[in-house]
Design a protein around this motif. Sequence first.
Motif, PDB file in Angstrom:
ATOM      1  N   LYS A   1      36.118 -52.024  32.904  1.00 20.30           N
ATOM      2  CA  LYS A   1      34.668 -51.786  32.795  1.00 20.30           C
ATOM      3  C   LYS A   1      34.266 -51.368  31.380  1.00 20.30           C
ATOM      4  O   LYS A   1      33.243 -51.820  30.869  1.00 20.30           O
ATOM      5  CB  LYS A   1      34.228 -50.719  33.803  1.00 20.30           C
TER       6      LYS A   1
ATOM      7  N   HIS B   1      35.350 -59.145  33.201  1.00 13.66           N
ATOM      8  CA  HIS B   1      35.367 -59.496  34.619  1.00 13.66           C
ATOM      9  C   HIS B   1      36.822 -59.590  35.076  1.00 13.66           C
ATOM     10  O   HIS B   1      37.731 -59.782  34.271  1.00 13.66           O
ATOM     11  CB  HIS B   1      34.663 -60.833  34.860  1.00 13.66           C
TER      12      HIS B   1
ATOM     13  N   ASP C   1      38.615 -62.558  33.779  1.00 11.85           N
ATOM     14  CA  ASP C   1      39.001 -62.467  32.363  1.00 11.85           C
ATOM     15  C   ASP C   1      40.354 -61.778  32.223  1.00 11.85           C
ATOM     16  O   ASP C   1      41.241 -62.244  31.510  1.00 11.85           O
ATOM     17  CB  ASP C   1      37.961 -61.677  31.562  1.00 11.85           C
TER      18      ASP C   1
ATOM     19  N   SER D   1      41.712 -57.156  41.981  1.00 15.64           N
ATOM     20  CA  SER D   1      40.714 -56.428  42.766  1.00 15.64           C
ATOM     21  C   SER D   1      41.384 -55.489  43.766  1.00 15.64           C
ATOM     22  O   SER D   1      40.955 -54.340  43.944  1.00 15.64           O
ATOM     23  CB  SER D   1      39.799 -57.410  43.496  1.00 15.64           C
TER      24      SER D   1
END
Length: 181
Positions: A15, A20, A23, A36
């Motif tokens: 962040k 992302h 990326d 994730s």
Amino acid sequence: MSHELLHQKIKSLRKERNLHLKDVGSGVGLSASYLSQIETGKVEPTISTLRKLAQFYGVSIVYFFETEISQDVVVRKADRKQLWHDDKCMVYEPLQGSAKDKIMQATYIKILPEMDTFFSSHPGEEFMIVVKGLLRFKYEDVTYDLYPGDSIYYNASRPFIFSNPLKQEIEVLTVCSPPVP
């Protein structure tokens, strides 16, 4: 103030750099869905995954285990973080509260019974002392059997191999300089 959890630190790095998941995934060779799961704490990353992420973000692997209070000089056994190697043959426990601005890294390693061979090398020097079990260590074409209390000091940038030939766990204390990224 409590320290950030591992998965939160990984997400924070992404962040802060306005990246992302895709990326980061393409940069380290992992899927966005797997990253994730790491960032949400559903999956514990392996050592090699953390090394890839550390290299990608330009931080030391021990960054992920640092506490917010860099003045910590004591790490209680009950508070050690445990990180499994990819193939679940070893568990690593960093022994310093913060590795920020340190010139060495101390780690307690537990090697499971009958681990065949583990090949490694990294920049710098390393010291190992066997706490429990028999560590078979090959360095520059010489094989050493190291028993509790035996130690070895070597140039870790040269390839080395170690294994656990017995049916019991090995415990080893390692110190390397500089910290392994």
